[in-house]
Design a protein around this motif. Sequence first.
Motif, PDB file in Angstrom:
ATOM      1  N   LEU A  29       1.184  -1.063   0.031  1.00 28.59           N
ATOM      2  CA  LEU A  29      -0.137  -0.230   0.086  1.00 28.59           C
ATOM      3  C   LEU A  29       0.875   1.261   0.111  1.00 28.59           C
ATOM      4  O   LEU A  29       1.065   2.132  -0.920  1.00 28.59           O
ATOM      5  N   VAL A  30       1.954   1.332   1.199  1.00 30.24           N
ATOM      6  CA  VAL A  30       2.620   2.541   1.214  1.00 30.24           C
ATOM      7  C   VAL A  30       3.165   2.540  -0.164  1.00 30.24           C
ATOM      8  O   VAL A  30       3.645   3.781  -0.825  1.00 30.24           O
ATOM      9  N   SER A  32       3.274   1.515  -3.207  1.00 25.35           N
ATOM     10  CA  SER A  32       2.487   2.150  -4.344  1.00 25.35           C
ATOM     11  C   SER A  32       1.521   3.945  -3.880  1.00 25.35           C
ATOM     12  O   SER A  32       1.430   3.953  -4.870  1.00 25.35           O
ATOM     13  N   THR A  33       1.748   4.434  -3.366  1.00 31.69           N
ATOM     14  CA  THR A  33       1.767   5.562  -3.052  1.00 31.69           C
ATOM     15  C   THR A  33       2.818   6.907  -3.258  1.00 31.69           C
ATOM     16  O   THR A  33       2.721   7.434  -3.875  1.00 31.69           O
ATOM     17  N   ARG A  34       3.769   6.121  -3.472  1.00 30.81           N
ATOM     18  CA  ARG A  34       4.949   6.943  -3.997  1.00 30.81           C
ATOM     19  C   ARG A  34       5.638   6.367  -5.157  1.00 30.81           C
ATOM     20  O   ARG A  34       6.337   7.016  -5.965  1.00 30.81           O
ATOM     21  N   PRO A  37       1.759   1.895  -8.813  1.00 32.35           N
ATOM     22  CA  PRO A  37       1.621   0.207  -8.814  1.00 32.35           C
ATOM     23  C   PRO A  37       1.669  -1.031  -9.331  1.00 32.35           C
ATOM     24  O   PRO A  37       2.173  -1.969  -8.566  1.00 32.35           O
ATOM     25  N   GLU A 100       2.795   1.076   8.591  1.00 33.98           N
ATOM     26  CA  GLU A 100       2.538   2.199   7.687  1.00 33.98           C
ATOM     27  C   GLU A 100       3.997   3.656   7.843  1.00 33.98           C
ATOM     28  O   GLU A 100       4.424   3.388   7.006  1.00 33.98           O
ATOM     29  N   ASP A 104       6.758   3.901   4.862  1.00 37.68           N
ATOM     30  CA  ASP A 104       6.392   5.473   4.762  1.00 37.68           C
ATOM     31  C   ASP A 104       8.268   6.302   4.079  1.00 37.68           C
ATOM     32  O   ASP A 104       8.007   6.299   3.501  1.00 37.68           O
ATOM     33  N   GLN A 108      10.365   6.605   0.224  1.00 35.69           N
ATOM     34  CA  GLN A 108      10.657   7.773  -0.112  1.00 35.69           C
ATOM     35  C   GLN A 108      12.169   7.299  -0.390  1.00 35.69           C
ATOM     36  O   GLN A 108      12.176   7.915  -1.346  1.00 35.69           O
ATOM     37  N   GLY A 173      -5.893  -0.462  -1.464  1.00 29.43           N
ATOM     38  CA  GLY A 173      -5.089   0.426  -0.371  1.00 29.43           C
ATOM     39  C   GLY A 173      -5.547   1.337   1.043  1.00 29.43           C
ATOM     40  O   GLY A 173      -6.350  -0.085   1.327  1.00 29.43           O
ATOM     41  N   ARG A 174      -5.923   1.951   1.053  1.00 31.01           N
ATOM     42  CA  ARG A 174      -6.364   2.434   2.777  1.00 31.01           C
ATOM     43  C   ARG A 174      -7.907   2.140   2.481  1.00 31.01           C
ATOM     44  O   ARG A 174      -8.795   2.429   3.387  1.00 31.01           O
TER      45      ARG A 174
END
Length: 208
Positions: A29-30, A32-34, A37, A100, A104, A108, A173-174
């Motif tokens: 999930l995390v 895929s935010t950066r 996906p 998380e 994260d 990053q 995800g979330r």
Amino acid sequence: MTSALAISAIAFSLIFPVELPDKTFVATLVLSTRMRPLHVWFGVSAAFLVQTVIACTLGGLLTKLPGTAIGLASAAMFLVGAFVLWRGAAGAMAEEEEAEEEFDAKAQEAARGGTSAWREISASFGVLMLAEFGDLSQILTANLVLKYGNPVAVGIGAWLALVTVSALGAALGRQLLRRIPLARIRRLGASVCLVLAAWTVWELLSAG
């Protein structure tokens, strides 16, 4: 004699609830935010394949033990898995928040390496390999090989469970995480482990 298809189904049904509220889902999930996906999913799926092969190989080596020792070791590991999952159910949400934050920071750092497909895939592979090595799912996968003596069938079921969990993490995800009753799913996984432990003991007593 349990069929290969049934063994794969058992492996999937055990590993899926164990991993759904675990670091596997949160990490995907995390990441895929950066990063993209699909690239994340390719990378983590490759990491899970390596980990599954290692677990199945270890389980295959343990099958050389005497029959009674195999049964006792298998039952004991299922009981350990049940204990770990049940004990962790109460603090599932807090663990998810900690995981998380941890991932994260890693995401990053990985994203700074570039945005090419290969960089994102390899970064996701590296993060999951380090984070999940020696995870409960690996132990249970090795244990299933020990119990059933079929590393290929176990490996297929376990790997499919892992890539399904990671696909859910990357795609939903979330939104999905907010709706998942983490404590309940962990207790479900613990219950599956208890059933398999009892089944293993019953088989030992029947054989005796």
